[in-house]
Design a protein around this motif. Sequence first.
Motif, PDB file in Angstrom:
ATOM      1  N   LEU A 149       0.802  -1.225   0.000  1.00  0.00           N
ATOM      2  CA  LEU A 149       0.000   0.000   0.000  1.00  0.00           C
ATOM      3  C   LEU A 149       0.837   1.280   0.000  1.00  0.00           C
ATOM      4  O   LEU A 149       0.521   2.214  -0.752  1.00  0.00           O
ATOM      5  CB  LEU A 149      -0.957   0.014   1.195  1.00  0.00           C
ATOM      6  N   PRO A 150       1.911   1.407   0.815  1.00  0.00           N
ATOM      7  CA  PRO A 150       2.682   2.664   0.777  1.00  0.00           C
ATOM      8  C   PRO A 150       3.240   2.974  -0.611  1.00  0.00           C
ATOM      9  O   PRO A 150       3.119   4.113  -1.087  1.00  0.00           O
ATOM     10  CB  PRO A 150       3.795   2.417   1.804  1.00  0.00           C
ATOM     11  N   ALA A 151       3.809   1.952  -1.251  1.00  0.00           N
ATOM     12  CA  ALA A 151       4.397   2.196  -2.574  1.00  0.00           C
ATOM     13  C   ALA A 151       3.316   2.496  -3.609  1.00  0.00           C
ATOM     14  O   ALA A 151       3.460   3.401  -4.446  1.00  0.00           O
ATOM     15  CB  ALA A 151       5.215   0.971  -3.004  1.00  0.00           C
ATOM     16  N   VAL A 152       2.217   1.736  -3.561  1.00  0.00           N
ATOM     17  CA  VAL A 152       1.116   1.978  -4.501  1.00  0.00           C
ATOM     18  C   VAL A 152       0.507   3.363  -4.263  1.00  0.00           C
ATOM     19  O   VAL A 152       0.196   4.091  -5.222  1.00  0.00           O
ATOM     20  CB  VAL A 152       0.047   0.882  -4.368  1.00  0.00           C
ATOM     21  N   SER A 153       0.384   3.758  -3.019  1.00  0.00           N
ATOM     22  CA  SER A 153      -0.179   5.071  -2.702  1.00  0.00           C
ATOM     23  C   SER A 153       0.677   6.180  -3.289  1.00  0.00           C
ATOM     24  O   SER A 153       0.152   7.177  -3.817  1.00  0.00           O
ATOM     25  CB  SER A 153      -0.295   5.246  -1.183  1.00  0.00           C
ATOM     26  N   ASP A 154       2.007   6.024  -3.198  1.00  0.00           N
ATOM     27  CA  ASP A 154       2.891   7.044  -3.768  1.00  0.00           C
ATOM     28  C   ASP A 154       2.671   7.188  -5.265  1.00  0.00           C
ATOM     29  O   ASP A 154       2.578   8.301  -5.792  1.00  0.00           O
ATOM     30  CB  ASP A 154       4.357   6.667  -3.506  1.00  0.00           C
ATOM     31  N   GLU A 155       2.585   6.043  -5.961  1.00  0.00           N
ATOM     32  CA  GLU A 155       2.413   6.099  -7.414  1.00  0.00           C
ATOM     33  C   GLU A 155       1.058   6.662  -7.800  1.00  0.00           C
ATOM     34  O   GLU A 155       0.942   7.454  -8.743  1.00  0.00           O
ATOM     35  CB  GLU A 155       2.584   4.698  -8.021  1.00  0.00           C
ATOM     36  N   VAL A 156      -0.003   6.249  -7.089  1.00  0.00           N
ATOM     37  CA  VAL A 156      -1.346   6.735  -7.400  1.00  0.00           C
ATOM     38  C   VAL A 156      -1.431   8.244  -7.163  1.00  0.00           C
ATOM     39  O   VAL A 156      -1.981   8.987  -7.987  1.00  0.00           O
ATOM     40  CB  VAL A 156      -2.401   5.997  -6.557  1.00  0.00           C
ATOM     41  N   GLU A 157      -0.843   8.688  -6.061  1.00  0.00           N
ATOM     42  CA  GLU A 157      -0.854  10.127  -5.771  1.00  0.00           C
ATOM     43  C   GLU A 157      -0.151  10.909  -6.868  1.00  0.00           C
ATOM     44  O   GLU A 157      -0.628  11.956  -7.323  1.00  0.00           O
ATOM     45  CB  GLU A 157      -0.184  10.389  -4.422  1.00  0.00           C
ATOM     46  N   ASP A 158       0.978  10.387  -7.328  1.00  0.00           N
ATOM     47  CA  ASP A 158       1.731  11.065  -8.383  1.00  0.00           C
ATOM     48  C   ASP A 158       0.927  11.149  -9.686  1.00  0.00           C
ATOM     49  O   ASP A 158       0.891  12.188 -10.353  1.00  0.00           O
ATOM     50  CB  ASP A 158       3.061  10.336  -8.611  1.00  0.00           C
ATOM     51  N   VAL A 159       0.244  10.045 -10.043  1.00  0.00           N
ATOM     52  CA  VAL A 159      -0.545  10.022 -11.281  1.00  0.00           C
ATOM     53  C   VAL A 159      -1.715  11.010 -11.187  1.00  0.00           C
ATOM     54  O   VAL A 159      -1.997  11.749 -12.151  1.00  0.00           O
ATOM     55  CB  VAL A 159      -1.058   8.591 -11.559  1.00  0.00           C
ATOM     56  N   VAL A 160      -2.382  11.044 -10.058  1.00  0.00           N
ATOM     57  CA  VAL A 160      -3.512  11.958  -9.903  1.00  0.00           C
ATOM     58  C   VAL A 160      -3.042  13.404 -10.004  1.00  0.00           C
ATOM     59  O   VAL A 160      -3.680  14.237 -10.668  1.00  0.00           O
ATOM     60  CB  VAL A 160      -4.229  11.710  -8.562  1.00  0.00           C
ATOM     61  N   ARG A 161      -1.939  13.722  -9.391  1.00  0.00           N
ATOM     62  CA  ARG A 161      -1.437  15.099  -9.433  1.00  0.00           C
ATOM     63  C   ARG A 161      -1.062  15.507 -10.851  1.00  0.00           C
ATOM     64  O   ARG A 161      -1.194  16.672 -11.222  1.00  0.00           O
ATOM     65  CB  ARG A 161      -0.239  15.257  -8.506  1.00  0.00           C
ATOM     66  N   ARG A 162      -0.620  14.553 -11.650  1.00  0.00           N
ATOM     67  CA  ARG A 162      -0.254  14.878 -13.032  1.00  0.00           C
ATOM     68  C   ARG A 162      -1.466  14.983 -13.945  1.00  0.00           C
ATOM     69  O   ARG A 162      -1.457  15.742 -14.910  1.00  0.00           O
ATOM     70  CB  ARG A 162       0.720  13.816 -13.568  1.00  0.00           C
ATOM     71  N   GLN A 163      -2.520  14.237 -13.644  1.00  0.00           N
ATOM     72  CA  GLN A 163      -3.652  14.187 -14.569  1.00  0.00           C
ATOM     73  C   GLN A 163      -4.857  15.026 -14.142  1.00  0.00           C
ATOM     74  O   GLN A 163      -5.728  15.314 -14.966  1.00  0.00           O
ATOM     75  CB  GLN A 163      -4.102  12.733 -14.756  1.00  0.00           C
ATOM     76  N   VAL A 164      -4.917  15.415 -12.880  1.00  0.00           N
ATOM     77  CA  VAL A 164      -6.027  16.246 -12.400  1.00  0.00           C
ATOM     78  C   VAL A 164      -5.456  17.596 -11.966  1.00  0.00           C
ATOM     79  O   VAL A 164      -4.808  17.681 -10.919  1.00  0.00           O
ATOM     80  CB  VAL A 164      -6.773  15.572 -11.227  1.00  0.00           C
ATOM     81  N   PRO A 165      -5.650  18.653 -12.757  1.00  0.00           N
ATOM     82  CA  PRO A 165      -4.983  19.937 -12.506  1.00  0.00           C
ATOM     83  C   PRO A 165      -5.226  20.502 -11.112  1.00  0.00           C
ATOM     84  O   PRO A 165      -4.329  21.118 -10.525  1.00  0.00           O
ATOM     85  CB  PRO A 165      -5.598  20.860 -13.579  1.00  0.00           C
ATOM     86  N   GLU A 166      -6.436  20.322 -10.574  1.00  0.00           N
ATOM     87  CA  GLU A 166      -6.729  20.894  -9.257  1.00  0.00           C
ATOM     88  C   GLU A 166      -5.822  20.346  -8.167  1.00  0.00           C
ATOM     89  O   GLU A 166      -5.598  21.013  -7.149  1.00  0.00           O
ATOM     90  CB  GLU A 166      -8.196  20.620  -8.878  1.00  0.00           C
ATOM     91  N   TYR A 167      -5.299  19.136  -8.363  1.00  0.00           N
ATOM     92  CA  TYR A 167      -4.438  18.529  -7.339  1.00  0.00           C
ATOM     93  C   TYR A 167      -2.964  18.735  -7.647  1.00  0.00           C
ATOM     94  O   TYR A 167      -2.100  18.193  -6.955  1.00  0.00           O
ATOM     95  CB  TYR A 167      -4.746  17.036  -7.215  1.00  0.00           C
ATOM     96  N   ALA A 168      -2.670  19.502  -8.685  1.00  0.00           N
ATOM     97  CA  ALA A 168      -1.275  19.729  -9.064  1.00  0.00           C
ATOM     98  C   ALA A 168      -0.815  21.131  -8.704  1.00  0.00           C
ATOM     99  O   ALA A 168       0.318  21.502  -8.989  1.00  0.00           O
ATOM    100  CB  ALA A 168      -1.111  19.515 -10.571  1.00  0.00           C
ATOM    101  N   ARG A 169      -1.687  21.936  -8.080  1.00  0.00           N
ATOM    102  CA  ARG A 169      -1.313  23.316  -7.794  1.00  0.00           C
ATOM    103  C   ARG A 169      -0.252  23.364  -6.708  1.00  0.00           C
ATOM    104  O   ARG A 169      -0.420  22.785  -5.631  1.00  0.00           O
ATOM    105  CB  ARG A 169      -2.548  24.100  -7.341  1.00  0.00           C
TER     106      ARG A 169
END
Length: 430
Positions: free
Chosen positions: A30-50
């Motif tokens: 879970l920790p490693a998967v969470s890091d990757e998922v968080e990174d993908v969301v920040r790159r693909q959803v602009p509101e979370y990349a600010r």
Amino acid sequence: MAVPTPRGVPTEPGTALVPPDLAELLRAQLPAVSDEVEDVVRRQVPEYARPGDGTYRENLRSGVVQALTLFVDHIADPHGQNAAMAAAYYEELGRGEALEGRSLEALQSAIRVGGLHAWRLMGRTAEELGLDSAVVAALGELAFRTVHEVAEAAAAGYAEAQSRSTDEVERRRRRLLELLLSDGPVAPETLQDLAHGARWRVPSRVAVIALAGPADPRAEDRPPAMPGALADMESRPPRVLVPDPEGYGRFGGRSFVLGLGGRPAAIGPTVPVVEAARSLRWATRALGLMGRGVLPRQGVVLCADHLSTLLLHSDEPLLAQLELRALAPLDAASEGQRPRLAETLLAWLLSGSNVPDVAARLHIHPQTVRYRLRQLEKLFGASLHDPGTRLDLILALRSAALREGFPDARGERDAQGDRDSRADKNRESF
């Protein structure tokens, strides 16, 4: 707002044949998967990349962990209670988005993007373990069901907060309208505070509309659609406060009249916002005079066009005393003569004592006017030429004309009036 359940997603925990032992293996990742998922969301959803937006980043990380934990918990204990905890968390996230005035779309996008990427990572682990294809498929269905649960919980929380926010704004607007229409003084600080909470821009000037009852009593009583208006349709009469009315030209527009649904309405004078109660008072008085036929019964009446009538009827007992005193000489005339003499006298006073003008106003012969004036001279004597008496007579005759409906120097006559005029001509002698 609701997220539809994907086809094939199990509706009950435990319907998928996923080995419970797999939960602990996936939990360790879970920790490693969470890091990757968080990174993908920040790159693909602009509101979370600010950059620098700590609230969004904190919510994102926590949300990812909650969703992944829920997925693993479904595997370990299909009938466990952790789903309720995760749902409550995502409901709170949805409420937070609504209270901040943000769209739910960003959160829903993050859930979809994160869920898809998490399944790719965990599905790859399942394949590396050599699990049966049926188990992998069931695992995928469980992943989609988890995404559906959290998205639905977020939507429910968002909708609840929006509803509460709307209700609260409406409640504050009702309080604001009560304050503005109360008879007491309105403190500027109190007005600004209430207006801010009600999301209402304080205008410099307002007008208040008093409405008659709806044409169909069974229909829902809706206020006219006007930007920024504050309405109380439960009061009697219903009232609508309109900001900056003269800046819109709205009262004369066809859309405004149609918005009233055919119901009569009286529009009070435009006043400073802190004097809105005065506009309501005159609008209500005008509506009452409309009901009595003193003002036009149908359509929209602007108080500004009938100020003299409103002034005359502002103290009706006093007006009755004025009529009684000023028109007392007419009591000596016969009952049939009184209305004709009254209308002629009013027209004569309003036309500057010009006989041809009186004849034109009343559509009668000038000789008829002179005949009636001689009768009036006998009744009133020299007082007809006294300025103070003339003013009293104009006020009293105007009031009587409005109340009793006899022609009041506007050229309105009925057939009976024409017959009476001819009878007068036959009695003339010069």
